[in-house]
Design a protein around this motif. Structure first.
Motif, PDB file in Angstrom:
ATOM      1  N   ALA A  53       0.803  -1.234  -0.014  1.00 49.16           N
ATOM      2  CA  ALA A  53      -0.080  -0.109   0.064  1.00 49.16           C
ATOM      3  C   ALA A  53       0.958   1.317  -0.098  1.00 49.16           C
ATOM      4  N   THR A  54       1.873   1.223   0.826  1.00 48.93           N
ATOM      5  CA  THR A  54       2.857   2.292   0.835  1.00 48.93           C
ATOM      6  C   THR A  54       3.506   2.555  -0.644  1.00 48.93           C
ATOM      7  N   LEU A  55       4.090   1.356  -0.993  1.00 46.65           N
ATOM      8  CA  LEU A  55       4.983   1.430  -2.087  1.00 46.65           C
ATOM      9  C   LEU A  55       4.140   2.125  -3.528  1.00 46.65           C
ATOM     10  N   SER A  56       2.708   1.577  -3.550  1.00 44.29           N
ATOM     11  CA  SER A  56       1.960   1.998  -4.487  1.00 44.29           C
ATOM     12  C   SER A  56       1.972   3.597  -4.687  1.00 44.29           C
ATOM     13  N   ILE A  57       2.227   4.204  -3.822  1.00 41.87           N
ATOM     14  CA  ILE A  57       2.148   5.866  -3.609  1.00 41.87           C
ATOM     15  C   ILE A  57       3.250   6.515  -4.509  1.00 41.87           C
TER      16      ILE A  57
END
Length: 254
Positions: free
Chosen positions: A86-90
């Protein structure tokens, strides 16, 4: 089913926000790619080549990374590992939210290729594992259907939202949605016990109907968790299991 749905409510909200941000950029990424690589042209072989290369690298990377992430979630928790994709997709969304020129596009391309190997496969894998941990076996099929429906609703909402936004605004809103998904998940989604409570409930119900059976017979000892599977083990799985191979063929060649 109501109790199970209540336990999954925060995960469903998180999944909806994540899918909105992830799918909102799909309708406009083609225009951004063409404008950055081949401005003023109707055809661009470089864009086709880079897109195909990205999909190939992402697919092979997900094949290797997703089992590792799933294995780590058995040790460190579903929520802890859900925060990673979820964080990497930002990151790639934020890059194009700043600018869509060629240097920014190449930075997006590299970031998207690397992060998608983790986020695209692991996100769904970990979410379904979370559902399985929270929902009894008899209700899992319905819970999986509800989860898939929420993800589809996020896809539809993101696609419709992109229709009413400019290209730059689309990436900005998608970034905000992805950030909101991470914040919501960290604040409200509760960690699971990896299905331990469900196993205790099932054992208790079995003891009620089978008092003569021993606890060891009802709950056989599971083997200890191994380390992350190696690449050779995953290749062996692909080549030795006919069921897995057929599922892979259906997935890659629908």
């Amino acid at each position: 089913m109501k109790e199970a749905a209540a336990g999954l409510g925060h995960l469903l909200v998180f999944s909806f926000l994540f899918c909105v941000g992830a799918f909102m950029v799909a309708p406009v990424i083609t225009d951004v790619t063409m404008a950055a690589l081949c401005p003023g042209r109707d055809q661009c072989s470089l864009a086709i080549y880079l897109t195909g290369l990205q999909q190939a690298i992402t697919g092979l990377g997900a094949l290797v990374v997703t089992p590792v992430v799933g294995n780590l979630s058995d040790r460190y928790g579903r929520k802890a590992l859900l925060a990673l994709p979820a964080t990497l997709s930002i990151v790639p969304l934020a890059i194009l939210a700043l600018n869509q020129t060629r240097p920014y596009f190449y930075a997006y391309y590299v970031a998207k290729t690397l992060t998608a190997m983790v986020s695209e496969g692991a996100m769904m894998c970990l979410s379904l594992a979370y559902v399985a941990d929270k929902v009894p076996e008899a209700q899992r099929a319905a819970a999986f259907g509800v989860f898939s429906g929420v993800c589809t609703a996020g896809f539809v909402a993101g696609t419709i939202a992109a229709r009413f936004l400019s290209v730059s605004s689309t990436f900005q809103v998608a970034t905000l949605s992805a950030v909101a998904a991470v914040v919501y998940m960290r604040a409200f989604v509760q960690e699971t016990d990896r299905g331990a409570s469900l196993m205790r409930d099932e054992e208790a119900s079995l003891l009620l109907f089978a008092p003569s059976s021993s606890a060891e017979e009802l709950s056989p000892m599971l083997p200890p968790l191994r380390k992350a599977p190696s690449l050779s083990e995953m290749v062996a799985l692909l080549t030795s299991s006919s069921t897995f191979t057929r599922a892979a063929v259906i997935t890659f060649f629908p």
